[in-house]
Design a protein around this motif. Structure first.
Motif, PDB file in Angstrom:
ATOM      1  N   ALA A  83      57.799   3.289  70.342  1.00  0.00           N
ATOM      2  CA  ALA A  83      56.371   3.288  70.054  1.00  0.00           C
ATOM      3  C   ALA A  83      55.763   4.636  70.418  1.00  0.00           C
ATOM      4  CB  ALA A  83      55.688   2.171  70.842  1.00  0.00           C
ATOM      5  N   PHE A  84      56.168   5.147  71.580  1.00  0.00           N
ATOM      6  CA  PHE A  84      55.621   6.411  72.037  1.00  0.00           C
ATOM      7  C   PHE A  84      55.981   7.540  71.075  1.00  0.00           C
ATOM      8  CE2 PHE A  84      55.776  10.123  74.947  1.00  0.00           C
ATOM      9  CZ  PHE A  84      54.432  10.146  75.247  1.00  0.00           C
ATOM     10  N   ARG A  85      57.247   7.551  70.641  1.00  0.00           N
ATOM     11  CA  ARG A  85      57.676   8.624  69.738  1.00  0.00           C
ATOM     12  C   ARG A  85      56.972   8.530  68.395  1.00  0.00           C
ATOM     13  NH1 ARG A  85      64.121   9.367  70.159  1.00  0.00           N
ATOM     14  NH2 ARG A  85      64.324   9.366  72.413  1.00  0.00           N
ATOM     15  N   LEU A  86      56.821   7.309  67.883  1.00  0.00           N
ATOM     16  CA  LEU A  86      56.110   7.163  66.615  1.00  0.00           C
ATOM     17  C   LEU A  86      54.671   7.640  66.775  1.00  0.00           C
ATOM     18  CD1 LEU A  86      56.206   6.040  63.684  1.00  0.00           C
ATOM     19  CD2 LEU A  86      55.010   4.086  64.596  1.00  0.00           C
ATOM     20  N   GLY A  87      54.081   7.338  67.945  1.00  0.00           N
ATOM     21  CA  GLY A  87      52.721   7.797  68.214  1.00  0.00           C
ATOM     22  C   GLY A  87      52.637   9.310  68.147  1.00  0.00           C
ATOM     23  N   LEU A  88      53.598   9.978  68.773  1.00  0.00           N
ATOM     24  CA  LEU A  88      53.590  11.445  68.766  1.00  0.00           C
ATOM     25  C   LEU A  88      53.708  11.971  67.334  1.00  0.00           C
ATOM     26  CD1 LEU A  88      55.697  12.501  71.855  1.00  0.00           C
ATOM     27  CD2 LEU A  88      53.232  12.292  71.605  1.00  0.00           C
ATOM     28  N   ALA A  89      54.630  11.373  66.558  1.00  0.00           N
ATOM     29  CA  ALA A  89      54.796  11.801  65.162  1.00  0.00           C
ATOM     30  C   ALA A  89      53.485  11.624  64.405  1.00  0.00           C
ATOM     31  CB  ALA A  89      55.902  11.001  64.490  1.00  0.00           C
ATOM     32  N   THR A  90      52.806  10.496  64.683  1.00  0.00           N
ATOM     33  CA  THR A  90      51.554  10.235  63.977  1.00  0.00           C
ATOM     34  C   THR A  90      50.475  11.249  64.356  1.00  0.00           C
ATOM     35  OG1 THR A  90      52.157   7.916  64.032  1.00  0.00           O
ATOM     36  CG2 THR A  90      49.937   8.430  63.371  1.00  0.00           C
ATOM     37  N   ILE A  91      50.398  11.584  65.651  1.00  0.00           N
ATOM     38  CA  ILE A  91      49.404  12.585  66.062  1.00  0.00           C
ATOM     39  C   ILE A  91      49.645  13.882  65.305  1.00  0.00           C
ATOM     40  CG2 ILE A  91      48.588  14.015  67.974  1.00  0.00           C
ATOM     41  CD1 ILE A  91      49.215  11.781  69.848  1.00  0.00           C
ATOM     42  N   PHE A  92      50.913  14.283  65.233  1.00  0.00           N
ATOM     43  CA  PHE A  92      51.274  15.516  64.548  1.00  0.00           C
ATOM     44  C   PHE A  92      50.848  15.466  63.076  1.00  0.00           C
ATOM     45  CE2 PHE A  92      54.754  18.196  62.652  1.00  0.00           C
ATOM     46  CZ  PHE A  92      54.194  19.391  63.053  1.00  0.00           C
ATOM     47  N   VAL A  93      51.202  14.358  62.411  1.00  0.00           N
ATOM     48  CA  VAL A  93      50.839  14.219  60.993  1.00  0.00           C
ATOM     49  C   VAL A  93      49.328  14.228  60.838  1.00  0.00           C
ATOM     50  CG1 VAL A  93      51.049  12.795  58.941  1.00  0.00           C
ATOM     51  CG2 VAL A  93      52.946  12.947  60.505  1.00  0.00           C
ATOM     52  N   MET A  94      48.614  13.582  61.785  1.00  0.00           N
ATOM     53  CA  MET A  94      47.157  13.507  61.681  1.00  0.00           C
ATOM     54  C   MET A  94      46.525  14.888  61.779  1.00  0.00           C
ATOM     55  SD  MET A  94      45.770  10.211  63.657  1.00  0.00           S
ATOM     56  CE  MET A  94      45.657   8.650  62.803  1.00  0.00           C
ATOM     57  N   LEU A  95      47.025  15.709  62.721  1.00  0.00           N
ATOM     58  CA  LEU A  95      46.465  17.050  62.867  1.00  0.00           C
ATOM     59  C   LEU A  95      46.649  17.829  61.570  1.00  0.00           C
ATOM     60  CD1 LEU A  95      47.489  17.973  66.508  1.00  0.00           C
ATOM     61  CD2 LEU A  95      45.200  17.592  65.603  1.00  0.00           C
ATOM     62  N   ILE A  96      47.851  17.723  60.985  1.00  0.00           N
ATOM     63  CA  ILE A  96      48.103  18.451  59.751  1.00  0.00           C
ATOM     64  C   ILE A  96      47.248  17.892  58.614  1.00  0.00           C
ATOM     65  CG2 ILE A  96      49.866  18.924  58.017  1.00  0.00           C
ATOM     66  CD1 ILE A  96      51.815  19.221  60.280  1.00  0.00           C
ATOM     67  N   THR A  97      47.089  16.552  58.608  1.00  0.00           N
ATOM     68  CA  THR A  97      46.245  15.932  57.591  1.00  0.00           C
ATOM     69  C   THR A  97      44.814  16.458  57.669  1.00  0.00           C
ATOM     70  OG1 THR A  97      47.550  13.929  57.768  1.00  0.00           O
ATOM     71  CG2 THR A  97      45.434  13.744  56.691  1.00  0.00           C
ATOM     72  N   ALA A  98      44.289  16.541  58.900  1.00  0.00           N
ATOM     73  CA  ALA A  98      42.912  17.009  59.060  1.00  0.00           C
ATOM     74  C   ALA A  98      42.780  18.438  58.562  1.00  0.00           C
ATOM     75  CB  ALA A  98      42.507  16.917  60.527  1.00  0.00           C
ATOM     76  N   LEU A  99      43.782  19.232  58.857  1.00  0.00           N
ATOM     77  CA  LEU A  99      43.781  20.620  58.390  1.00  0.00           C
ATOM     78  C   LEU A  99      43.757  20.667  56.864  1.00  0.00           C
ATOM     79  CD1 LEU A  99      44.190  23.582  59.462  1.00  0.00           C
ATOM     80  CD2 LEU A  99      46.598  23.248  58.983  1.00  0.00           C
ATOM     81  N   CYS A 100      44.665  19.887  56.247  1.00  0.00           N
ATOM     82  CA  CYS A 100      44.755  19.877  54.783  1.00  0.00           C
ATOM     83  C   CYS A 100      43.456  19.352  54.178  1.00  0.00           C
ATOM     84  CB  CYS A 100      45.894  18.981  54.314  1.00  0.00           C
ATOM     85  SG  CYS A 100      47.497  19.431  54.936  1.00  0.00           S
ATOM     86  N   ALA A 101      42.919  18.265  54.781  1.00  0.00           N
ATOM     87  CA  ALA A 101      41.706  17.660  54.231  1.00  0.00           C
ATOM     88  C   ALA A 101      40.567  18.668  54.267  1.00  0.00           C
ATOM     89  CB  ALA A 101      41.330  16.410  55.021  1.00  0.00           C
ATOM     90  N   TRP A 102      40.472  19.397  55.366  1.00  0.00           N
ATOM     91  CA  TRP A 102      39.408  20.400  55.471  1.00  0.00           C
ATOM     92  C   TRP A 102      39.574  21.471  54.406  1.00  0.00           C
ATOM     93  CZ3 TRP A 102      40.246  25.589  56.755  1.00  0.00           C
ATOM     94  CH2 TRP A 102      39.073  26.358  56.861  1.00  0.00           C
TER      95      TRP A 102
END
Lengths: 192, 216
Positions: free
Chosen positions: A38-57
Motif C-alpha cells: 500500500a505504501f509503495r503504491l501510494g508513493l507511485a501515485t504521489i509521483f504520478v500526481m505531481l507529473i499530472t499536475a505539471l502536465c495539466a498546467w
C-alpha cells in the motif's frame, strides 16, 4: 503562502480524495491487504500526481486555450503515457515491486484520483505552484488513507468476523467509519 | 438458431444479476458513490454511463482487428473519452442544473474501471452483436445498482424520493446518509445483502439436490 498551506491541508485531510470525494477506490480496496505494498503504491501515485499536475498546467496554459473541447482526451493521453513510462522504469529497476503491484500499475491510468486531480485543479483555476501543492496534498492524502486502511485490514485478518460480511462488504463499512472520522477535520476551517 | 439466442440472452442477463458490475464485481465505485446522494443524480449518472459503455463497446468491437495489441488500452481510453466528452457537453446543454450538481464526476466516467474492464475482457474478443448485448446488460446492472444506492440514501437522508417528501415531519433525516460516510456504509450493507441472498440460494439448491438423491 497562507493560502498554499490551506490548499495543502484541505486536499490532505478535509477533502481527502478517497474518503470525501470517493476517488481512487479501486486501489484503495484492491491493494490494501499489505501495509508495505500500500505504501509503495501510494508513493507511485504521489509521483504520478505531481507529473499530472505539471502536465495539466502546461496543457491548460498553452494548448487548451485554443481547443477546450479536447481537455478530457488530452489529459487522458498525457496521463496514460506518463504511467506507461513509469511502468517501464519500475519494471527495469525493481522487478519485485512490479510483481507486487501487479495489475494495478496499468490501472493507475484509469485511477479516477489522477484524472480527478487534473480536472479539479482546472476547475479551481489553480496556477502552477498551487497545482503542485494541491497534487502533493492529494497524493499524500491518498497514501494516508491507503496506509490507514491497510493497517486496519492487517489487524482484522486475524479477527473473527461472520463469514458473510468478510471481504469487500466489511472493508466498505470500515471505510465509512474512517470517512466519518475524517469529517471531523472539517472543523479546521472554522477554527482558523 | 435457438442455441445462439440463449447465448445472447445469457450475456444480457449476467450483467443484471449474476455478474452485476457494482454488487458482485465491485467495479466502478469511484463515480458511483460520489453522485448517489439522490435518486435523480444516480439515474442521470447511470444513464450517462449506459450511453458511454454501449457506444464504446460497439466501437471497440468493430475496430478490434485494426487496434494494435501494444497500444490497445490507450486506444480504448481515447474511444471512451470521446464519448464521455459528447455526454458531458450534451448534459451541459440539456440539463444544466443536474450537470452542475454532478460537476467533475461526468468527465470522471472515463476513469470508471468497469467500462475499460468490459472493453478489455469482452468487447475486444467477441462479435459486435455480443459485445453490444453484453454492454447493455452490464450498463443496466450498473444503472440498477446506482438507482438502488441513490434511492436508499435519499430516502434515509432526506426522507424523500425524487424530491417528494414521503414521511411526515416527525421523521428526523439521517444526514449522515447523504454525506460521504453514508455512501460507503450503504454500499457495504447492500453488498452484505447480496452475499446473504446468494448464500441462501446456494443452500436451497444444495437442499433440493439432497432431497432428490433421497427420493431416489
Amino acid at each position: 503562502m497562507n493560502e498554499l498551506v490551506w490548499i495543502f491541508i484541505s486536499a490532505l485531510l478535509i477533502n481527502n480524495f478517497v474518503l470525501a470525494y470517493f476517488l481512487g477506490l479501486c486501489p484503495f480496496l484492491g491493494v490494501s491487504q499489505r501495509l508495505e505494498t500500500a505504501f509503495r503504491l501510494g508513493l507511485a501515485t504521489i509521483f504520478v500526481m505531481l507529473i499530472t499536475a505539471l502536465c495539466a498546467w502546461f496543457l491548460n496554459t498553452y494548448i487548451l486555450v485554443h481547443a477546450p473541447y479536447l481537455r478530457l482526451i488530452s489529459f487522458i493521453v498525457v496521463i496514460a503515457s506518463t504511467v506507461q513510462f513509469i511502468e517501464m522504469v519500475i519494471k527495469k529497476m525493481s522487478p519485485g515491486l512490479f510483481r507486487a503491484l501487479g495489475i494495478f500499475l496499468p490501472l493507475i491510468t484509469t485511477n479516477c484520483a489522477i484524472l480527478g486531480l487534473a480536472i479539479f485543479a482546472t476547475n479551481k483555476g489553480y496556477g502552477f505552484i498551487e497545482g503542485m501543492v494541491y497534487a502533493l496534498g492529494a497524493g499524500l492524502g491518498f497514501t494516508l488513507a491507503l496506509v490507514l486502511m491497510a493497517g486496519i485490514r492487517e489487524e482484522t485478518e486475524l479477527a473473527e468476523v461472520p463469514r458473510l460480511i468478510k471481504g469487500t462488504a466489511m472493508n466498505l463499512i470500515i471505510a465509512g467509519i474512517l470517512s466519518m472520522a475524517f469529517m471531523g477535520f472539517a472543523g479546521l476551517f472554522s477554527a482558523a | 438458431m435457438p442455441e445462439k439466442k440463449r447465448d445472447t440472452y445469457q450475456e444480457f442477463i449476467k450483467g443484471l444479476w449474476r455478474d452485476n458490475p457494482a454488487f458482485v464485481q465491485v467495479l466502478g465505485m469511484c463515480p458511483m458513490l460520489a453522485v448517489t446522494n439522490s435518486a435523480v443524480n444516480a439515474l442521470v449518472m447511470g444513464g450517462a454511463t449506459f450511453f458511454v459503455l454501449v457506444a464504446s463497446s460497439f466501437f471497440v468491437s468493430s475496430l478490434k482487428n485494426w487496434i494494435p495489441k501494444q497500444v490497445r488500452i490507450s486506444t480504448y481510453i481515447i474511444i471512451i473519452a470521446t464519448f464521455v466528452t459528447v455526454t458531458d457537453f450534451t448534459l451541459q446543454a440539456l440539463m444544466p442544473v443536474v450537470h452542475k450538481e454532478l460537476g467533475a464526476f461526468i468527465p470522471l466516467i472515463v476513469a470508471n474501471c468497469m467500462i475499460l474492464g468490459r472493453q478489455e475482457a469482452f468487447a475486444s474478443r467477441n462479435s459486435v452483436r455480443l459485445a453490444v448485448v453484453d454492454a447493455l446488460g452490464m450498463a443496466s446492472g450498473f444503472l440498477f445498482a446506482l438507482f438502488s444506492l441513490g434511492a436508499v440514501r435519499e430516502l434515509l437522508g432526506e426522507g424523500a424520493l425524487f424530491g417528494f417528501k414521503l414521511f411526515s415531519d416527525d421523521f428526523e433525516p439521517w444526514v449522515i446518509m447523504i454525506l460521504p460516510p453514508g455512501g460507503f456504509i450503504t454500499l457495504g450493507l447492500l453488498l452484505l445483502l447480496f452475499n446473504w441472498l446468494k448464500e441462501r440460494k446456494d443452500r436451497l439448491v444444495a437442499q433440493l439436490d439432497e432431497m432428490e438423491i433421497e427420493a431416489r
